[in-house]
Motif scaffolding. Structure first.
Motif, PDB file in Angstrom:
ATOM      1  N   LYS A 284     112.312 -48.312 -39.071  1.00 10.71           N
ATOM      2  CA  LYS A 284     111.647 -49.599 -39.293  1.00 10.71           C
ATOM      3  C   LYS A 284     112.068 -50.209 -40.622  1.00 10.71           C
ATOM      4  O   LYS A 284     112.264 -51.424 -40.726  1.00 10.71           O
ATOM      5  CB  LYS A 284     110.129 -49.413 -39.241  1.00 10.71           C
TER       6      LYS A 284
ATOM      7  N   GLN B 160     114.098 -53.775 -40.787  1.00 12.93           N
ATOM      8  CA  GLN B 160     113.610 -54.936 -41.521  1.00 12.93           C
ATOM      9  C   GLN B 160     114.603 -55.396 -42.581  1.00 12.93           C
ATOM     10  O   GLN B 160     114.647 -56.571 -42.929  1.00 12.93           O
ATOM     11  CB  GLN B 160     112.250 -54.623 -42.153  1.00 12.93           C
TER      12      GLN B 160
ATOM     13  N   SER C  63     112.126 -52.020 -33.085  1.00  9.51           N
ATOM     14  CA  SER C  63     111.768 -50.650 -33.465  1.00  9.51           C
ATOM     15  C   SER C  63     110.843 -50.017 -32.433  1.00  9.51           C
ATOM     16  O   SER C  63     111.023 -48.858 -32.043  1.00  9.51           O
ATOM     17  CB  SER C  63     111.094 -50.637 -34.842  1.00  9.51           C
ATOM     18  N   GLU C  64     109.848 -50.760 -31.977  1.00  8.96           N
ATOM     19  CA  GLU C  64     108.934 -50.258 -30.945  1.00  8.96           C
ATOM     20  C   GLU C  64     109.695 -49.964 -29.654  1.00  8.96           C
ATOM     21  O   GLU C  64     109.431 -48.967 -28.979  1.00  8.96           O
ATOM     22  CB  GLU C  64     107.818 -51.277 -30.688  1.00  8.96           C
TER      23      GLU C  64
ATOM     24  N   LYS D 241     110.267 -55.379 -35.870  1.00 11.75           N
ATOM     25  CA  LYS D 241     109.166 -54.531 -35.397  1.00 11.75           C
ATOM     26  C   LYS D 241     109.249 -54.357 -33.881  1.00 11.75           C
ATOM     27  O   LYS D 241     109.074 -53.249 -33.356  1.00 11.75           O
ATOM     28  CB  LYS D 241     107.825 -55.149 -35.785  1.00 11.75           C
TER      29      LYS D 241
ATOM     30  N   MET E 288     111.199 -42.991 -36.764  1.00 12.22           N
ATOM     31  CA  MET E 288     110.741 -44.373 -36.691  1.00 12.22           C
ATOM     32  C   MET E 288     110.353 -44.930 -38.054  1.00 12.22           C
ATOM     33  O   MET E 288     110.547 -46.114 -38.327  1.00 12.22           O
ATOM     34  CB  MET E 288     109.560 -44.482 -35.728  1.00 12.22           C
TER      35      MET E 288
END
Length: 225
Positions: free
Chosen positions: A75, A79, A23-24, A20, A71
């Motif tokens: 994500k 993961q 990804s951000e 996470k 996105m």
């Protein structure tokens, strides 16, 4: 009284939490590159606080929708440990020539390299299988150390205007995602080449890492004629 260790400073991110965070980082990186490189006008961006910095994000509905689509899939692949690279390519609208290429290499600690595919926001390209490499051991870091490393990268993206050539005319951008060959790919993601820049100059920027991932940054650009 026995001495107690401040465990809040030695917090380990889970693989999901690390994915996470990465990804951000990519989402803000795309927005920062679009702003700093003038792909869209400054008035199309708004300022928000992130990583202890003032970050610029696009307020344009079409750009926001495009990045959101990327996105959402990114994500899921992150993961699942399926991604090895994300690339932002800036292209001249007038000539169709790729003039700048921002590459973020992703290393997953403890994972052997596999055959990879390149996917563009909607695109998929098969590439040569990589050789097995010995996985790198992670270094335990505090959240503060990770944030400081991320801050350093964004400061370099901001400072890139001092050495990158001015982009002439109107430009557009694409995002490529390199995922494992066995990844589930949505039908709207099509085939793409690597969009390399001919005779490019390359500058290696800083990296950051968590206890699960390391992200390295490289920018390639076309020298001015």
């Amino acid at each position: 009284m026995p001495e107690t260790k401040d465990k809040s400073k030695v917090h380990k991110l889970s693989i999901k939490g690390s994915a996470k965070l990465v990804s951000e980082f990519f989402e803000y990186s795309i927005n920062s590159i679009l702003f700093q490189r003038g792909v869209y006008p400054p008035e199309d961006f708004t300022t928000i606080k992130k990583y202890g910095l003032n970050m610029l994000v696009s307020a344009d509905d079409q750009v926001k929708a495009y990045i959101k689509k990327i996105m959402s899939q990114l994500k899921e692949w992150m993961q699942g440990g399926k991604i090895s690279k994300l690339v932002v390519v800036i292209t001249s609208k007038e000539t169709g020539e790729h003039v700048e290429r921002w590459q973020f290499d992703i290393e997953i600690f403890g994972k052997q390299s596999k055959s990879k595919s390149s996917q563009k926001a909607g695109d998929k390209e098969n590439s040569t299988p990589g050789e097995d490499a010995k996985p790198t051991e992670p270094i335990e870091k505090t959240e503060k150390q990770i944030q400081e490393e991320i801050q350093a990268i964004f400061r370099q993206i901001t400072a890139s205007v001092t050495f990158l050539p001015v982009l002439d005319g109107d430009c557009t951008f694409n995002v490529l995602v390199y995922a494992d060959a066995d990844s589930d790919v949505p039908v709207e993601w099509g085939d793409s080449d690597a969009k390399e820049i001919k005779n490019a100059e390359k500058v290696q920027l800083r990296s950051f890492s968590t206890n699960n991932h390391r992200v390295g940054t490289l920018v390639s650009y076309r020298l001015a004629d």
